[in-house]
Design an enzyme around this catalytic site. Sequence first.
Site, mmCIF file in Angstrom:
data_model
loop_
_atom_site.group_PDB
_atom_site.id
_atom_site.type_symbol
_atom_site.label_atom_id
_atom_site.label_comp_id
_atom_site.label_asym_id
_atom_site.label_seq_id
_atom_site.Cartn_x
_atom_site.Cartn_y
_atom_site.Cartn_z
ATOM 1 N N GLY A 109 7.219 -2.635 -45.120
ATOM 2 C CA GLY A 109 7.355 -2.837 -43.804
ATOM 3 C C GLY A 109 8.398 -2.855 -43.201
ATOM 4 N N GLY B 188 2.886 -6.285 -40.688
ATOM 5 C CA GLY B 188 2.767 -6.241 -41.793
ATOM 6 C C GLY B 188 5.133 -4.666 -42.001
ATOM 7 C CG ASP C 17 -4.093 -2.481 -34.172
ATOM 8 O OD1 ASP C 17 -5.041 -1.132 -34.350
ATOM 9 O OD2 ASP C 17 -4.044 -1.161 -35.599
ATOM 10 C CG ASN C 18 -2.230 0.457 -32.012
ATOM 11 O OD1 ASN C 18 -1.006 -0.351 -32.524
ATOM 12 N ND2 ASN C 18 -2.541 1.407 -33.360
ATOM 13 N N GLY D 224 -2.164 -6.898 -38.966
ATOM 14 C CA GLY D 224 -1.104 -8.410 -38.085
ATOM 15 C C GLY D 224 -0.346 -7.824 -38.018
ATOM 16 N NE ARG E 46 7.251 -4.195 -30.454
ATOM 17 C CZ ARG E 46 5.601 -3.107 -31.042
ATOM 18 N NH1 ARG E 46 5.881 -1.951 -30.815
ATOM 19 N NH2 ARG E 46 4.695 -3.908 -31.816
ATOM 20 C CG ASP F 23 1.447 0.940 -32.357
ATOM 21 O OD1 ASP F 23 2.378 2.603 -33.072
ATOM 22 O OD2 ASP F 23 0.606 0.728 -33.272
#
Length: 474
Positions: A121, A87, A243-244, A85, A171, A253
């Site tokens: 973060g 982060g 996840d990328n 998720g 982004r 990413d």
Amino acid sequence: MGFMRASFDNSYARLPGHFYHRQTPSPVADPALIAVNEALADELGIDPASITAAAIAGNEVPEGAEPLAQLYAGHQFGNWVPQLGDGRALLLGEVIDRTGKRRDIQLKGAGRTPFSRGGDGRAWLGPVLREYVVSEAMHALGLPTTRALAAATTGETVVREAPRPGAVLARVAASHIRVGTFQAFAARGDLAAIRTLTAHAIARHYPDAETPLDFFDRVVAAQARLIAGWMSVGFIHGVMNTDNMTISGETIDYGPCAFMDEYHGGTVFSSIDRMGRYAYQNQPDMGIWNLAQLGSALLPLISDDEDEGVAIATEALNAFGSHFRTEWLRRFRAKIGLVTEEAGDEALIVGLLSRMSSSRADFTNTFRALANTGYAGHLVTDAGAWESWAPDWKARVAREAGDPTAIMRAASPAVIPRNHRIEEMIEAAVAGDYVPFRKLSTVLATPYEDGPDTPDFAKPPRPEERVRQTFCGT
Ligand code: AMP
Ligand code: MG
């Protein structure tokens, strides 16, 4: 008036509440703008003058934005992580651009979220500028990618190996839906969520897909084309975890990514990729591996019968090979000046690549020399290598109707974001000098043109300038 004046329309925020966590950015001490991508702002229908430091750093949330952290999961280096998720990133919201396309605006480095795990973060200036420059270079090279809208420093220090200046990147992406987004719900057995997410992703990216299987076919094709594109410019993503990997087919990413200088298929830069899982030549296989995970997540939507579903999804996944091969051949044919197709073309391309590999030839400069002068024997230096290849190539090019020079120049850039230039740019920026950042950005905006600064930026690193490792953005 207002900050980042845009017409937000936040479709992701309208999805079920467990898809994300609503979260406002954590304000920072002293935001200051580094750069605003005015052309992109204009494309998004945002007045560039309204893009303030406060908006980028997260101190002011623009009207209409509904910031949230997206839930996803993923396989990292082949290991399953049930919850990742956002982060250190927040989806600010979505805008419809001038061409009618929906685009996400995300702030990376905007503070902690429930998905931060042990992290702070935040992001530091180095990775923010790296992503800014490399993602914009990727776009200028003509490959699908997330974009950089703006960057700001925070006036705060983040602690990594050492104290570093904090920064935030704004982004832009077609969406931030990843293979790992589907995996998160599949792992929870949340079939309703997978259906909803699939419908959302179809509407957004592949509106002509009529079924989940159609959708899977499109993602497979988009990723095959993307990875073939990476190969054609010597790009190594470095962290192709599920996840990328986007559903849209955009590169996402820019962590430990790198463009190769010397050509070698086994090239790896990422410090954490010790086994070379994501080495240059492994990228197509890793793409297939990731897409198999997407296929698994979609299985219950493909068939009620699991075995049948597996058979159908496997067949769909097998199309990756032909999509990849077609696009790879098209791009590499163009790199040696070919538009027509002959049976011997692949052997001719591979023949050059293997000679480049044994010569440790500079990937970009070899193809550019070929494009500009028809000669690369000063780079392909392994004994007899050039002489044993060039005659066959010249004979083949002679069978083309048009002028191969223009074809090659459009397929082989003069400049890429070389690692040592990126490092140099980051080092200067940390010391307060943004001139190298601006200069690099300018040169990389027109990578297929030869300008006054091209020869300097086309230079491979001197031995002492060589970057051997790249690091994650964390
Ligand atoms: P990445 O390796 O950049 O794809 O990130 C993998 C995961 O780590 C994602 O869930 C990120 O949101 C999370 N992450 C990376 N850096 C940080 C950070 N500084 N603080 C919190 N979470 C982070
Ligand atoms: Mg990531």
